[in-house]
Scaffold this motif. Structure first.
Motif, PDB file in Angstrom:
ATOM      1  N   SER A  42       0.798  -1.231   0.000  1.00  8.57           N
ATOM      2  CA  SER A  42       0.000   0.000   0.000  1.00  8.57           C
ATOM      3  C   SER A  42       0.829   1.280   0.000  1.00  8.57           C
ATOM      4  N   ASN A  43       2.119   1.196   0.279  1.00 11.29           N
ATOM      5  CA  ASN A  43       2.924   2.427   0.243  1.00 11.29           C
ATOM      6  C   ASN A  43       3.609   2.631  -1.112  1.00 11.29           C
ATOM      7  N   MET A  44       3.269   1.773  -2.072  1.00  7.04           N
ATOM      8  CA  MET A  44       3.790   1.917  -3.427  1.00  7.04           C
ATOM      9  C   MET A  44       2.694   2.496  -4.306  1.00  7.04           C
ATOM     10  N   ASP A  45       3.079   3.111  -5.419  1.00  9.86           N
ATOM     11  CA  ASP A  45       2.044   3.553  -6.348  1.00  9.86           C
ATOM     12  C   ASP A  45       2.124   2.840  -7.689  1.00  9.86           C
ATOM     13  N   MET A  46       3.201   2.102  -7.921  1.00  9.07           N
ATOM     14  CA  MET A  46       3.301   1.361  -9.159  1.00  9.07           C
ATOM     15  C   MET A  46       4.183   0.123  -8.963  1.00  9.07           C
ATOM     16  N   LYS A  47       3.803  -0.921  -9.676  1.00 13.37           N
ATOM     17  CA  LYS A  47       4.633  -2.123  -9.696  1.00 13.37           C
ATOM     18  C   LYS A  47       4.549  -2.716 -11.085  1.00 13.37           C
ATOM     19  N   GLN A  48       5.707  -3.058 -11.654  1.00  9.74           N
ATOM     20  CA  GLN A  48       5.709  -3.655 -12.994  1.00  9.74           C
ATOM     21  C   GLN A  48       6.331  -5.034 -12.923  1.00  9.74           C
ATOM     22  N   ASP A  49       5.691  -5.965 -13.636  1.00  8.32           N
ATOM     23  CA  ASP A  49       6.182  -7.340 -13.683  1.00  8.32           C
ATOM     24  C   ASP A  49       5.909  -7.867 -15.074  1.00  8.32           C
ATOM     25  N   LEU A  59       2.702  -7.050 -16.997  1.00  4.04           N
ATOM     26  CA  LEU A  59       1.724  -6.533 -16.032  1.00  4.04           C
ATOM     27  C   LEU A  59       2.233  -5.269 -15.348  1.00  4.04           C
ATOM     28  N   THR A  60       1.360  -4.269 -15.281  1.00  3.54           N
ATOM     29  CA  THR A  60       1.656  -3.055 -14.523  1.00  3.54           C
ATOM     30  C   THR A  60       0.488  -2.776 -13.591  1.00  3.54           C
ATOM     31  N   VAL A  61       0.798  -2.617 -12.318  1.00  7.43           N
ATOM     32  CA  VAL A  61      -0.224  -2.289 -11.326  1.00  7.43           C
ATOM     33  C   VAL A  61      -0.028  -0.843 -10.912  1.00  7.43           C
ATOM     34  N   LEU A  62      -1.129  -0.095 -10.929  1.00  7.16           N
ATOM     35  CA  LEU A  62      -1.112   1.284 -10.444  1.00  7.16           C
ATOM     36  C   LEU A  62      -2.039   1.396  -9.246  1.00  7.16           C
ATOM     37  N   LEU A  63      -1.568   2.069  -8.212  1.00  3.63           N
ATOM     38  CA  LEU A  63      -2.368   2.262  -7.003  1.00  3.63           C
ATOM     39  C   LEU A  63      -2.481   3.749  -6.693  1.00  3.63           C
ATOM     40  N   ASN A  64      -3.719   4.213  -6.590  1.00  2.00           N
ATOM     41  CA  ASN A  64      -4.002   5.573  -6.144  1.00  2.00           C
ATOM     42  C   ASN A  64      -4.671   5.437  -4.781  1.00  2.00           C
ATOM     43  N   LYS A  65      -3.871   5.565  -3.749  1.00  2.00           N
ATOM     44  CA  LYS A  65      -4.374   5.298  -2.404  1.00  2.00           C
ATOM     45  C   LYS A  65      -5.387   6.353  -1.958  1.00  2.00           C
ATOM     46  N   LYS A  66      -5.179   7.570  -2.428  1.00  2.32           N
ATOM     47  CA  LYS A  66      -6.094   8.661  -2.042  1.00  2.32           C
ATOM     48  C   LYS A  66      -7.507   8.366  -2.537  1.00  2.32           C
ATOM     49  N   ASP A  67      -7.601   7.889  -3.797  1.00  2.00           N
ATOM     50  CA  ASP A  67      -8.910   7.587  -4.379  1.00  2.00           C
ATOM     51  C   ASP A  67      -9.323   6.136  -4.157  1.00  2.00           C
ATOM     52  N   LYS A  68      -8.459   5.359  -3.520  1.00  2.00           N
ATOM     53  CA  LYS A  68      -8.710   3.920  -3.307  1.00  2.00           C
ATOM     54  C   LYS A  68      -9.015   3.250  -4.660  1.00  2.00           C
ATOM     55  N   HIS A  69      -8.139   3.480  -5.613  1.00  2.00           N
ATOM     56  CA  HIS A  69      -8.301   2.953  -6.951  1.00  2.00           C
ATOM     57  C   HIS A  69      -7.068   2.149  -7.333  1.00  2.00           C
ATOM     58  N   LEU A  70      -7.326   0.963  -7.842  1.00  4.26           N
ATOM     59  CA  LEU A  70      -6.267   0.044  -8.258  1.00  4.26           C
ATOM     60  C   LEU A  70      -6.523  -0.336  -9.708  1.00  4.26           C
TER      61      LEU A  70
END
Lengths: 111, 110
Positions: free
Chosen positions: B51-58, B61-72
């Motif tokens: 949860s303290n990351m905003d992006m992860k690439q594998d 696959l790319t995961v984006l996390l916007n914690k403020k908006d609770k959007h993944l």
């Protein structure tokens, strides 16, 4: 180790009968979870073990359901007096820390 | 699954990128996950993000996390026919089990 194993893969039973499912987790995973998945839905949490201790049970787990993990390794989920509404896929997962790995599930059909 | 929302269907052309979106409600979730389920099968863990990351690439696959908006979101590059499946977003509201969305059916058009 080939991952989480569940047995049987499919079970058809008559309403009112008891059924028992087995889950063998990945070796040395201390956490084991049971989930239920109905058609068109995501898995819903049923219960959770840390080693042999059952630490959490969902409201979905009525008193007809019981789960055990006697030696902290494999687990069984028993449903007594099955009802048609129990028809679902029952999924088991195990984890050691952050990653939970799922088995192939047991599909239960109550007729 | 009420706490985790996903669109039910996404249709993309083979070779294009797929972006699957998810909103969640529990801001205390430490990890957020993406799982893939093929017909009649169990769930395959694709990736997860702390949860303290905003992006992860594998790889693709790319995961984006916007914690403020609770959007993944999950982006699959160069979508192939083998990517056709249901994709589940999941949050961890506590030390216990995962809370899943209802899943997004990814449909690949030739």
């Amino acid at each position: 180790d080939t991952g989480v194993s569940q047995d049987p893969r499919h079970k058809i039973t008559k309403r009112g009968q008891n059924v028992t499912f087995r889950c063998d987790p990945i070796s040395e995973h201390n956490r084991l979870y049971w989930y239920r998945q109905t058609l068109g839905q995501g898995p819903e949490f049923l219960t959770y073990f840390q080693n042999e201790a059952q630490l959490e049970k969902s409201r979905l787990l009525s008193d007809r359901f019981s789960a055990e993990r006697p030696k902290g390794s494999f687990s069984t989920l028993e449903i007594q007096r099955t009802e048609q509404g129990d028809s679902a896929m029952y999924l088991c997962a195990s984890s050691e820390n952050t990653e939970a790995f799922f088995g192939q599930g047991t599909r239960l059909t109550v007729v | 699954g009420e706490d985790v929302e996903q669109s039910l269907f996404l249709s993309v052309r083979e070779g294009d990128s797929s972006v699957i979106n998810c909103t969640y409600t529990d801001s205390s979730s430490t990890y957020l996950y993406w799982y893939k389920q093929e017909p009649g099968a169990g769930l395959q863990l694709l990736t997860y993000i702390f949860s303290n990351m905003d992006m992860k690439q594998d790889q693709r696959l790319t995961v984006l996390l916007n914690k403020k908006d609770k959007h993944l979101s999950l982006r699959i590059a160069d979508t192939q026919t083998g990517d056709s499946a249901i994709y589940f977003c999941a949050e961890t509201p506590g030390a216990d089990g995962l809370t899943f969305g209802k899943g997004t059916h990814l449909i690949i058009q030739p």
